[in-house]
Design a protein around this motif. Structure first.
Motif, PDB file in Angstrom:
ATOM      1  N   SER A 119     -15.824   2.015   4.343  1.00  0.00           N
ATOM      2  CA  SER A 119     -15.809   3.346   4.978  1.00  0.00           C
ATOM      3  C   SER A 119     -14.755   4.295   4.416  1.00  0.00           C
ATOM      4  O   SER A 119     -14.817   5.501   4.669  1.00  0.00           O
ATOM      5  N   GLY A 120     -13.756   3.763   3.726  1.00  0.00           N
ATOM      6  CA  GLY A 120     -12.711   4.642   3.205  1.00  0.00           C
ATOM      7  C   GLY A 120     -11.597   3.841   2.551  1.00  0.00           C
ATOM      8  O   GLY A 120     -11.586   2.605   2.606  1.00  0.00           O
ATOM      9  N   ILE A 121     -10.671   4.557   1.937  1.00  0.00           N
ATOM     10  CA  ILE A 121      -9.572   3.903   1.208  1.00  0.00           C
ATOM     11  C   ILE A 121      -8.236   4.467   1.697  1.00  0.00           C
ATOM     12  O   ILE A 121      -8.093   5.690   1.861  1.00  0.00           O
ATOM     13  N   ILE A 122      -7.287   3.582   1.946  1.00  0.00           N
ATOM     14  CA  ILE A 122      -5.939   4.014   2.326  1.00  0.00           C
ATOM     15  C   ILE A 122      -5.038   3.861   1.102  1.00  0.00           C
ATOM     16  O   ILE A 122      -4.943   2.780   0.507  1.00  0.00           O
ATOM     17  N   ALA A 123      -4.390   4.971   0.733  1.00  0.00           N
ATOM     18  CA  ALA A 123      -3.527   4.967  -0.448  1.00  0.00           C
ATOM     19  C   ALA A 123      -2.228   5.692  -0.083  1.00  0.00           C
ATOM     20  O   ALA A 123      -2.282   6.853   0.284  1.00  0.00           O
ATOM     21  N   THR A 124      -1.094   4.996  -0.144  1.00  0.00           N
ATOM     22  CA  THR A 124      -0.897   3.688  -0.734  1.00  0.00           C
ATOM     23  C   THR A 124       0.053   2.829   0.099  1.00  0.00           C
ATOM     24  O   THR A 124       0.762   3.340   0.961  1.00  0.00           O
ATOM     25  N   ASN A 125       0.098   1.579  -0.274  1.00  0.00           N
ATOM     26  CA  ASN A 125       1.106   0.662   0.261  1.00  0.00           C
ATOM     27  C   ASN A 125       2.439   0.901  -0.481  1.00  0.00           C
ATOM     28  O   ASN A 125       2.560   1.869  -1.221  1.00  0.00           O
ATOM     29  N   THR A 126       3.394   0.032  -0.299  1.00  0.00           N
ATOM     30  CA  THR A 126       4.705   0.184  -0.955  1.00  0.00           C
ATOM     31  C   THR A 126       4.589  -0.177  -2.445  1.00  0.00           C
ATOM     32  O   THR A 126       3.654  -0.848  -2.864  1.00  0.00           O
ATOM     33  N   THR A 127       5.596   0.260  -3.216  1.00  0.00           N
ATOM     34  CA  THR A 127       5.544   0.016  -4.664  1.00  0.00           C
ATOM     35  C   THR A 127       6.589  -1.008  -5.120  1.00  0.00           C
ATOM     36  O   THR A 127       7.664  -1.128  -4.516  1.00  0.00           O
ATOM     37  N   LEU A 128       6.244  -1.689  -6.192  1.00  0.00           N
ATOM     38  CA  LEU A 128       7.211  -2.605  -6.810  1.00  0.00           C
ATOM     39  C   LEU A 128       8.103  -1.870  -7.798  1.00  0.00           C
ATOM     40  O   LEU A 128       9.127  -2.389  -8.239  1.00  0.00           O
ATOM     41  N   SER A 129       7.716  -0.642  -8.122  1.00  0.00           N
ATOM     42  CA  SER A 129       8.491   0.157  -9.082  1.00  0.00           C
ATOM     43  C   SER A 129       9.823   0.604  -8.461  1.00  0.00           C
ATOM     44  O   SER A 129       9.935   0.790  -7.257  1.00  0.00           O
ATOM     45  N   ARG A 130      10.828   0.770  -9.313  1.00  0.00           N
ATOM     46  CA  ARG A 130      12.137   1.246  -8.834  1.00  0.00           C
ATOM     47  C   ARG A 130      12.557   2.501  -9.598  1.00  0.00           C
ATOM     48  O   ARG A 130      13.722   2.876  -9.578  1.00  0.00           O
ATOM     49  N   THR A 131      11.585   3.146 -10.247  1.00  0.00           N
ATOM     50  CA  THR A 131      11.959   4.322 -11.043  1.00  0.00           C
ATOM     51  C   THR A 131      12.327   5.492 -10.123  1.00  0.00           C
ATOM     52  O   THR A 131      11.764   5.648  -9.040  1.00  0.00           O
ATOM     53  N   GLY A 132      13.309   6.250 -10.592  1.00  0.00           N
ATOM     54  CA  GLY A 132      13.693   7.466  -9.872  1.00  0.00           C
ATOM     55  C   GLY A 132      14.669   7.249  -8.730  1.00  0.00           C
ATOM     56  O   GLY A 132      14.990   8.187  -8.004  1.00  0.00           O
ATOM     57  N   LEU A 133      15.147   6.015  -8.556  1.00  0.00           N
ATOM     58  CA  LEU A 133      16.096   5.769  -7.465  1.00  0.00           C
ATOM     59  C   LEU A 133      17.505   6.215  -7.864  1.00  0.00           C
ATOM     60  O   LEU A 133      17.965   5.926  -8.965  1.00  0.00           O
ATOM     61  N   LYS A 134      18.200   6.905  -6.942  1.00  0.00           N
ATOM     62  CA  LYS A 134      19.595   7.270  -7.188  1.00  0.00           C
ATOM     63  C   LYS A 134      20.477   6.049  -6.948  1.00  0.00           C
ATOM     64  O   LYS A 134      21.494   5.844  -7.598  1.00  0.00           O
ATOM     65  N   ARG A 154       4.027   9.265  -6.743  1.00  0.00           N
ATOM     66  CA  ARG A 154       3.044   8.276  -7.201  1.00  0.00           C
ATOM     67  C   ARG A 154       1.855   8.197  -6.222  1.00  0.00           C
ATOM     68  O   ARG A 154       0.700   8.107  -6.632  1.00  0.00           O
ATOM     69  N   SER A 155       2.163   8.238  -4.945  1.00  0.00           N
ATOM     70  CA  SER A 155       1.115   8.186  -3.941  1.00  0.00           C
ATOM     71  C   SER A 155       0.148   9.376  -4.129  1.00  0.00           C
ATOM     72  O   SER A 155      -1.072   9.211  -4.078  1.00  0.00           O
ATOM     73  N   LEU A 156       0.709  10.557  -4.391  1.00  0.00           N
ATOM     74  CA  LEU A 156      -0.139  11.744  -4.625  1.00  0.00           C
ATOM     75  C   LEU A 156      -1.019  11.561  -5.859  1.00  0.00           C
ATOM     76  O   LEU A 156      -2.191  11.922  -5.860  1.00  0.00           O
ATOM     77  N   GLU A 157      -0.430  10.978  -6.916  1.00  0.00           N
ATOM     78  CA  GLU A 157      -1.209  10.750  -8.145  1.00  0.00           C
ATOM     79  C   GLU A 157      -2.410   9.849  -7.853  1.00  0.00           C
ATOM     80  O   GLU A 157      -3.515  10.108  -8.302  1.00  0.00           O
ATOM     81  N   VAL A 158      -2.144   8.785  -7.087  1.00  0.00           N
ATOM     82  CA  VAL A 158      -3.224   7.832  -6.776  1.00  0.00           C
ATOM     83  C   VAL A 158      -4.294   8.529  -5.931  1.00  0.00           C
ATOM     84  O   VAL A 158      -5.498   8.386  -6.182  1.00  0.00           O
ATOM     85  N   LEU A 160     -16.444   9.035  -0.135  1.00  0.00           N
ATOM     86  CA  LEU A 160     -15.706   8.299   0.911  1.00  0.00           C
ATOM     87  C   LEU A 160     -14.394   9.032   1.202  1.00  0.00           C
ATOM     88  O   LEU A 160     -13.776   9.581   0.291  1.00  0.00           O
ATOM     89  N   PRO A 161     -13.935   8.970   2.451  1.00  0.00           N
ATOM     90  CA  PRO A 161     -12.649   9.611   2.776  1.00  0.00           C
ATOM     91  C   PRO A 161     -11.448   8.756   2.380  1.00  0.00           C
ATOM     92  O   PRO A 161     -11.542   7.535   2.244  1.00  0.00           O
ATOM     93  N   ILE A 162     -10.320   9.458   2.217  1.00  0.00           N
ATOM     94  CA  ILE A 162      -9.060   8.801   1.856  1.00  0.00           C
ATOM     95  C   ILE A 162      -8.054   9.050   2.975  1.00  0.00           C
ATOM     96  O   ILE A 162      -7.974  10.156   3.508  1.00  0.00           O
ATOM     97  N   ILE A 163      -7.289   8.029   3.317  1.00  0.00           N
ATOM     98  CA  ILE A 163      -6.114   8.223   4.174  1.00  0.00           C
ATOM     99  C   ILE A 163      -4.898   8.166   3.251  1.00  0.00           C
ATOM    100  O   ILE A 163      -4.696   7.171   2.548  1.00  0.00           O
ATOM    101  N   GLY A 164      -4.117   9.229   3.251  1.00  0.00           N
ATOM    102  CA  GLY A 164      -2.983   9.327   2.334  1.00  0.00           C
ATOM    103  C   GLY A 164      -1.691   8.910   3.016  1.00  0.00           C
ATOM    104  O   GLY A 164      -1.381   9.374   4.114  1.00  0.00           O
ATOM    105  N   VAL A 165      -0.937   8.060   2.348  1.00  0.00           N
ATOM    106  CA  VAL A 165       0.335   7.580   2.906  1.00  0.00           C
ATOM    107  C   VAL A 165       1.309   7.301   1.778  1.00  0.00           C
ATOM    108  O   VAL A 165       0.921   6.805   0.724  1.00  0.00           O
ATOM    109  N   GLY A 166       2.565   7.660   2.018  1.00  0.00           N
ATOM    110  CA  GLY A 166       3.605   7.426   1.016  1.00  0.00           C
ATOM    111  C   GLY A 166       4.556   8.596   0.936  1.00  0.00           C
ATOM    112  O   GLY A 166       4.194   9.668   0.422  1.00  0.00           O
ATOM    113  N   GLY A 167       5.741   8.422   1.499  1.00  0.00           N
ATOM    114  CA  GLY A 167       6.792   9.419   1.337  1.00  0.00           C
ATOM    115  C   GLY A 167       6.536  10.753   2.014  1.00  0.00           C
ATOM    116  O   GLY A 167       7.016  11.782   1.539  1.00  0.00           O
ATOM    117  N   ILE A 168       5.820  10.764   3.104  1.00  0.00           N
ATOM    118  CA  ILE A 168       5.602  12.024   3.832  1.00  0.00           C
ATOM    119  C   ILE A 168       6.759  12.207   4.823  1.00  0.00           C
ATOM    120  O   ILE A 168       6.930  11.415   5.747  1.00  0.00           O
TER     121      ILE A 168
END
Ligand SMILES: Cc1cc2nc3c(=O)[nH]c(=O)nc-3n(C[C@H](O)[C@H](O)[C@H](O)COP(=O)(O)O)c2cc1C
Length: 349
Positions: free
Chosen positions: A252-267, A284-288, A300-308
């Protein structure tokens, strides 16, 4: 104001070494409040922002507003009415597994204050589908849509994963408006392999079939919606495979995204293992989401999640192609006021 000036500093300080301490304290209070109708009404009256402009019908479910609580916050579904009273348009409860399990050793959540981020390696601690079902049968149900996120138990070998998911689905069917198939947590060994085309195809086929069978057997309307939640670390090719499976298997739809293993951009560098959430995940979440939207072509609809973390992030996520959004880390850092803030702004857009 009150949240950022007093509540957040107090909670962050008292649980500096283990954020779960304040989380469990909060959940206990919210669970208690969930049984108090008078208090729920007061909380709802002061927090929830209602407007017909915010209402959405997505995958056959009516949402009072598009701002949801992301999976993992209320893992056992003990405080759903109180969380609903804060003004969320829907809640994704869980992730639940067939077998009760303790998750990884604590501490397993880490705040990265300079980055407004978190790293977690929870590993799906939860009471298990049987206990959760029994508890839900005794608890008042919230008036907003509830999605139940289901995952694989740690003890279950990969070749028995499908039956493990189906078990939780059957147990929670009566309490769900939709299901999320979690194949994207980085904290259960081997789980993300279920995002590969072949295993995902088999899993989603079995789950969608099961919902149809339950709907037929119970004679209670249409089969419930089934969504899949994906990781932000997939390549475009892998995302296209997920899309193909979802279209083929009537997901019925896709949820994007879960957490990332990447550590780029961290202060603030961290050596902790686990999934990173919060502000650094947003781009990254927006890109996906953008890529998914293009590939899905409105099918299909998307549920967007990540850093909101506020109305602008929410707007960007919807503009990228999401029909609904979810928060986790932003809710922790900004407090419950973030829900009203986003909804108010969206209703005037
Ligand atoms: C402490 C913690 C626990 C989480 N547990 C789950 C979970 O059980 N199931 C799930 O699908 N996602 C889980 N997530 C991921 C969130 O639902 C969300 O996808 C991710 O954190 C990105 O959103 P955010 O940047 O708003 O936090 C968890 C996140 C955090 C921070």
């Amino acid at each position: 104001m009150l949240f950022k000036a007093i509540i957040r500093p107090t909670m962050f300080r008292t649980s500096a070494n283990d954020p779960e301490i304040s989380h469990h304290w909060l959940m206990d209070q919210m669970a208690r409040i969930s049984h108090n109708q008078a208090l729920l009404k007061i909380i709802e009256a002061t927090n929830a922002y209602k407007s017909p402009a915010l209402e959405r019908d997505v995958f056959g479910v009516h949402f009072p507003n598009p701002v949801g609580l992301a999976g993992g916050f209320d893992k056992n579904g003990i405080a759903l009415p109180a969380l609903a009273a804060l003004g969320f348009g829907f809640i994704e409860a869980g992730t639940v597994t067939r077998h009760a399990q303790p998750g990884n050793p604590r501490p397993r959540i880490f705040r990265l204050l300079n980055d407004q981020a978190m790293i977690n390696r929870m590993g799906f601690p939860n009471d298990g589908a049987d206990t959760i079902q029994a508890h839900l049968a005794r608890q008042p149900q919230p008036k907003i849509p509830i999605g139940w996120s289901i995952g694989k138990s740690k003890v279950t070998p990969p070749e028995e994963a499908i039956e493990d998911y189906l078990y939780s689905l059957r147990k929670l069917y009566a309490y769900a408006d939709f299901f999320t198939v979690n194949v994207s947590s980085p904290n259960t060994p081997g789980l993300r392999k279920l995002q590969d085309k072949e295993p995902l195809d088999q899993l989603m086929h079995a789950i969608v079939q099961e919902t149809r069978q339950i709907a037929e057997q119970t004679g209670r309307g249409r089969a419930k919606a089934v969504l899949v939640k994906i990781a932000p670390d997939l390549s475009e090719e892998q995302i296209s495979d997920v899309v193909a499976v979802c279209l083929e298997r009537n997901v019925s739809g896709i949820i994007a995204t879960n957490t990332t293993l990447s550590r780029t951009g961290l202060k603030q560098q961290s050596t902790e293992t686990g999934g990173l959430s919060g502000r650094p995940l947003h781009t990254r979440s927006l890109e996906v989401i953008r890529y998914l939207y293009k590939e899905l072509d409105g099918k299909l609809p998307i549920i967007g999640v990540g850093g909101i973390f506020g109305p602008d992030d929410a707007r960007r996520t919807l503009d990228a192609g999401a029909s609904l959004i979810q928060l986790y880390t932003g809710f922790i850092y900004e407090g419950p006021g973030i829900i009203k803030k986003i909804n108010r702004q969206l209703s005037h857009a």
